[in-house]
Design an enzyme around this catalytic site. Structure first.
Site, PDB file in Angstrom:
ATOM      1  N   PRO A   2      10.052  37.473 -12.263  1.00 27.22           N
ATOM      2  CA  PRO A   2       8.585  37.430 -12.266  1.00 27.22           C
ATOM      3  C   PRO A   2       8.022  36.500 -11.205  1.00 27.22           C
ATOM      4  CG  PRO A   2       9.480  37.178 -14.489  1.00 27.22           C
ATOM      5  CD  PRO A   2      10.625  37.032 -13.539  1.00 27.22           C
ATOM      6  N   GLU A   3       7.137  37.034 -10.377  1.00 30.62           N
ATOM      7  CA  GLU A   3       6.372  36.230  -9.432  1.00 30.62           C
ATOM      8  C   GLU A   3       4.913  36.635  -9.585  1.00 30.62           C
ATOM      9  OE1 GLU A   3       8.077  35.555  -5.610  1.00 30.62           O
ATOM     10  OE2 GLU A   3      10.115  35.955  -6.298  1.00 30.62           O
ATOM     11  N   LYS A  51       1.625  32.208 -12.053  1.00 32.74           N
ATOM     12  CA  LYS A  51       2.701  32.859 -12.795  1.00 32.74           C
ATOM     13  C   LYS A  51       2.556  32.636 -14.300  1.00 32.74           C
ATOM     14  CE  LYS A  51       6.047  31.165 -10.067  1.00 32.74           C
ATOM     15  NZ  LYS A  51       7.401  30.999  -9.502  1.00 32.74           N
ATOM     16  N   ARG A 252      18.099  27.246  -6.188  1.00 31.02           N
ATOM     17  CA  ARG A 252      17.936  28.695  -6.261  1.00 31.02           C
ATOM     18  C   ARG A 252      18.558  29.346  -5.027  1.00 31.02           C
ATOM     19  NH1 ARG A 252      11.862  29.803  -8.645  1.00 31.02           N
ATOM     20  NH2 ARG A 252      11.877  28.165 -10.218  1.00 31.02           N
TER      21      ARG A 252
END
Length: 266
Positions: A2-3, A51, A252
């Site tokens: 999700p962005e 977000k 990440r």
């Protein structure tokens, strides 16, 4: 993952299904909300903020949720089998006479007074897909810490809200710099492009079922660098590389082309 674009889509789906309808089933499966019952309240709207998702109810209450890495909201018709994951991953159920929204793997779920929403989202920078978008403020926020790597600065939602790990790598590629280049070392004309480019990419994907930054819909060609190591760069043919970059809280996977992008690397 999700962005800002996918959260916007989720908010629109939830808003279409729930807004204007009365809650007939309410089950919030986190300890601090275990006794909360929203049954009988009408859903006013579902609004994205960066977000984050804000589900507002009559009576001045807002259910705040954040999807983080793998959370999701799924919608089901009466009698439809729920398929978003095992039952122990369900954190929220909001049902109306026509649809049921089920929140899976939600790491953040809290109930606020609508008047107090700033406690949850007031720290966010300008929203790339929101009415508060302010490119000048976003750029000023990014430049405020010139020693910070660009990739980290883009992920910091206090600077501008909506960029996630995929868009981070793609934005840096399109700017021609590595995610590890300090913001203060960006040429002035390159730095000035960051807000508009970020907004352009998210807006181009806000209504798309499959995210693309290249304009292509064929698998393997939708993104320039993210997830493509060690395949050849779509521009120059050099093998894409993969490294790790933190965002202030966790490392990440980060992707770049060593030919098309200039700057430090791991």
């Amino acid at each position: 993952m999700p962005e800002g674009d996918t959260v916007h889509q989720a908010a629109r789906r939830l808003h279409t299904a729930l807004a204007g309808h009365t809650v007939t089933r309410s089950d919030l499966r986190v300890p601090k909300l275990a006794t909360v019952d929203l049954t009988g309240r009408t859903v006013l709207n579902v609004t994205p903020r960066g977000k984050h998702l804000l589900t507002r109810f009559e009576g001045g209450l807002t259910l705040h949720s954040h999807l983080r890495m793998d959370g999701s909201w799924k919608l089901y018709a009466p009698g439809e089998r729920w398929s978003g994951g095992p039952g122990h991953q369900i954190r929220a159920i909001l049902g109306t006479a026509e649809r049921t929204a089920v929140g899976y793997r939600l790491p953040v779920l809290e109930l606020l007074r609508t008047a107090d929403e700033d406690k949850a989202v007031g720290h966010l920078g300008p929203d790339l897909l929101g009415p508060d978008w302010d490119p000048e403020l976003a750029l000023a926020n990014l430049l405020a810490a010139p020693e910070r790597p660009l990739g980290e600065a883009l992920l910091d939602q206090r600077n501008l809200a909506g960029v996630g790990n995929v868009f981070k790598s793609e934005i840096c590629f399109l700017l021609g710099v590595t995610p590890w280049l300090p913001v203060g070392e960006l040429p002035a004309e390159t730095a000035a492009r960051v807000p508009a480019l970020s907004k352009k990419l998210l807006e181009a994907n806000r209504d798309r079922p499959s995210r693309t930054t290249t304009g292509h819909d064929r698998p393997g060609q939708r993104l320039y660098v993210y997830g493509r190591a060690p395949r050849p760069c779509l521009r120059c043919g050099t093998p894409i590389r993969k490294g790790e970059q933190g965002d202030g809280s966790r490392s990440r996977p980060t992707y770049w082309c060593p030919t098309c992008q200039q700057g430090p690397t791991p």
